[in-house]
Write an enzyme that holds these catalytic residues in place. Structure first.
Site, mmCIF file in Angstrom:
data_model
loop_
_atom_site.group_PDB
_atom_site.id
_atom_site.type_symbol
_atom_site.label_atom_id
_atom_site.label_comp_id
_atom_site.label_asym_id
_atom_site.label_seq_id
_atom_site.Cartn_x
_atom_site.Cartn_y
_atom_site.Cartn_z
ATOM 1 N N ASN A 184 9.094 6.189 14.432
ATOM 2 C CA ASN A 184 9.286 4.743 14.476
ATOM 3 C C ASN A 184 10.691 4.465 15.026
ATOM 4 O OD1 ASN A 184 9.664 1.939 13.818
ATOM 5 N ND2 ASN A 184 8.120 2.154 12.216
ATOM 6 N N CYS B 77 -25.993 -14.487 13.779
ATOM 7 C CA CYS B 77 -26.940 -13.399 13.525
ATOM 8 C C CYS B 77 -28.353 -13.952 13.634
ATOM 9 C CB CYS B 77 -26.662 -12.892 12.104
ATOM 10 S SG CYS B 77 -27.883 -11.775 11.463
ATOM 11 N N GLY C 189 4.323 4.321 14.007
ATOM 12 C CA GLY C 189 4.246 2.903 14.322
ATOM 13 C C GLY C 189 3.735 2.001 13.230
ATOM 14 N N THR C 190 4.112 2.288 11.981
ATOM 15 C CA THR C 190 3.763 1.352 10.923
ATOM 16 C C THR C 190 5.015 0.962 10.136
ATOM 17 O OG1 THR C 190 2.405 0.915 8.969
ATOM 18 C CG2 THR C 190 3.107 3.201 9.300
ATOM 19 N N HIS D 108 -8.729 -0.855 8.389
ATOM 20 C CA HIS D 108 -8.771 -2.324 8.433
ATOM 21 C C HIS D 108 -9.892 -2.858 9.323
ATOM 22 C CE1 HIS D 108 -4.282 -2.313 7.091
ATOM 23 N NE2 HIS D 108 -5.106 -2.076 6.096
ATOM 24 N N CYS E 267 -22.884 -9.627 9.052
ATOM 25 C CA CYS E 267 -23.447 -10.893 8.576
ATOM 26 C C CYS E 267 -23.421 -10.868 7.052
ATOM 27 C CB CYS E 267 -24.885 -11.055 9.068
ATOM 28 S SG CYS E 267 -25.686 -12.498 8.347
HETATM 29 N N1 APR Z 1 6.391 3.373 18.838
HETATM 30 C C1 APR Z 1 6.396 3.576 17.482
HETATM 31 N N2 APR Z 1 6.603 2.578 16.569
HETATM 32 C C2 APR Z 1 6.818 1.334 17.056
HETATM 33 C C3 APR Z 1 6.843 1.055 18.450
HETATM 34 C C4 APR Z 1 6.602 2.146 19.358
HETATM 35 N N3 APR Z 1 6.604 1.974 20.680
HETATM 36 N N4 APR Z 1 7.101 -0.282 18.616
HETATM 37 C C5 APR Z 1 7.230 -0.816 17.365
HETATM 38 N N5 APR Z 1 7.067 0.153 16.433
HETATM 39 C C6 APR Z 1 7.103 0.006 14.967
HETATM 40 C C7 APR Z 1 7.964 -1.140 14.443
HETATM 41 O O1 APR Z 1 9.315 -0.727 14.288
HETATM 42 C C8 APR Z 1 7.307 -1.446 13.101
HETATM 43 O O2 APR Z 1 7.880 -0.666 12.066
HETATM 44 O O3 APR Z 1 5.803 -0.313 14.553
HETATM 45 C C9 APR Z 1 5.849 -1.020 13.302
HETATM 46 C C10 APR Z 1 4.829 -2.149 13.359
HETATM 47 O O4 APR Z 1 4.806 -2.766 12.108
HETATM 48 P P1 APR Z 1 3.794 -3.971 11.795
HETATM 49 O O5 APR Z 1 3.840 -4.961 12.870
HETATM 50 O O6 APR Z 1 4.112 -4.416 10.406
HETATM 51 O O7 APR Z 1 2.356 -3.290 11.858
HETATM 52 P P2 APR Z 1 1.573 -2.418 10.766
HETATM 53 O O8 APR Z 1 2.501 -1.601 9.951
HETATM 54 O O9 APR Z 1 0.494 -1.713 11.471
HETATM 55 O O10 APR Z 1 0.930 -3.579 9.858
HETATM 56 C C11 APR Z 1 0.088 -3.212 8.801
HETATM 57 O O11 APR Z 1 -0.502 -5.483 8.361
HETATM 58 O O12 APR Z 1 -0.875 -7.485 9.369
HETATM 59 C C12 APR Z 1 -1.493 -6.469 8.701
HETATM 60 O O13 APR Z 1 -3.730 -5.680 8.851
HETATM 61 C C13 APR Z 1 -2.537 -5.783 9.570
HETATM 62 O O14 APR Z 1 -2.935 -3.417 9.925
HETATM 63 C C14 APR Z 1 -1.939 -4.398 9.821
HETATM 64 C C15 APR Z 1 -1.036 -4.202 8.619
#
Ligand code: APR
Length: 236
Positions: free
Chosen positions: A208, A143, A182-183, A116, A124
């Site tokens: 997670n 730029c 963490g996603t 991302h 630019c």
């Molecule tokens: N360790 C591991 N996981 C964690 C922690 C932690 N300490 N704290 C929170 N989480 C988890 C949450 O439970 C959640 O499932 O991290 C996740 C974060 O999710 P999002 O906020 O949705 O982030 P992400 O999945 O990276 O978002 C994807 O969405 O907004 C767009 O471009 C942006 O890259 C981003 C994409």
């Protein structure tokens, strides 16, 4: 006594760490969704999409400069550092991240694919110039050709960079272990990555504190924060 159920990363050579905002939560950077999430406070249509930038680039930059300031003041956490250490021991391993904060690189990870983009790069759209600039706030905002620098980010409604996606798919098709950290696995095409590893027969691990839409598909689902869980998989 190590938990025999837990995968041992020492057993793998081509590990892909697939990370999201939760990876940087313990560094003090809010995630996007869930409690205290960024998109609960701000409407991306005002700050993080091309039409907002076309409408009012100065306003979009005020918001991004605040983010750069906040992120710039944060440090990589123990999980970032451990991934970098594992990368040194396992040179065929790498990070594929959705994060734009640059904390993997600051922790010492050398092979990082940023799906991302990055808060620290600009492009630019008029003359095609690109730069990396960590100045806070970003100066100059324009730029040399006179056009506004655009944050080199994949905003909502943007396509991902084709070469970046192809490189991520190539390394994940070849990995022997994918560790998703963490996603929320809610944004595509990034959330497609674990499927590619599963189809390639790699071992798959999800770290997670919460369940995600893909959890049931992972071989190992480990509930807890990155800095507590990742060390259990290495050197135990
Ligand atoms: N360790 C591991 N996981 C964690 C922690 C932690 N300490 N704290 C929170 N989480 C988890 C949450 O439970 C959640 O499932 O991290 C996740 C974060 O999710 P999002 O906020 O949705 O982030 P992400 O999945 O990276 O978002 C994807 O969405 O907004 C767009 O471009 C942006 O890259 C981003 C994409």
């Amino acid at each position: 006594m190590p938990d025999p159920e837990l995968p041992r990363l020492e057993d793998y050579q081509r590990i892909v760490f697939f990370t999201g905002a939760g990876m940087s939560a313990e560094s003090g950077i809010p995630t996007y969704r869930g409690e205290g999430g960024l998109w609960g406070q701000y409407d991306y249509r005002d700050y993080a999409c091309q039409s907002a930038f076309d409408r009012d680039p100065a306003k979009v930059w005020v918001w991004h400069d605040e983010r750069r300031e906040m992120v710039g003041a944060c440090e990589p956490n123990a999980a970032h550092r451990l991934m970098a250490a594992i990368g040194r021991e396992k040179p065929l391993s790498l990070v594929v991240t959705q994060n734009i904060d640059g904390l993997h690189q600051r922790a010492g990870s050398e092979r990082v694919i940023e799906l991302h983009g990055s808060l620290w790069r600009q492009r630019c759209e008029s003359c095609g110039a690109r730069q990396e600039n960590h100045e806070l706030p970003l100066e100059p905002k324009r730029c040399a050709c006179g056009a506004w620098w655009r944050p080199d980010l994949v905003w909502f409604e943007d396509m991902l960079d084709q070469r970046t996606i192809e490189e991520a798919v190539r390394v994940i098709e070849d990995c022997d272990c994918l560790v998703s950290v963490g996603t929320s696995a809610s944004v595509y095409p990034a959330a497609e990555m674990p499927f590619i590893a599963m189809r390639a027969g790699a071992t798959t691990v999800e770290i997670n504190p919460e369940e995600t839409p893909l959890s049931a598909l992972f071989e190992h689902r480990l509930r807890g924060p990155a800095t507590e869980i990742l060390p259990l998989l290495w050197g135990a």
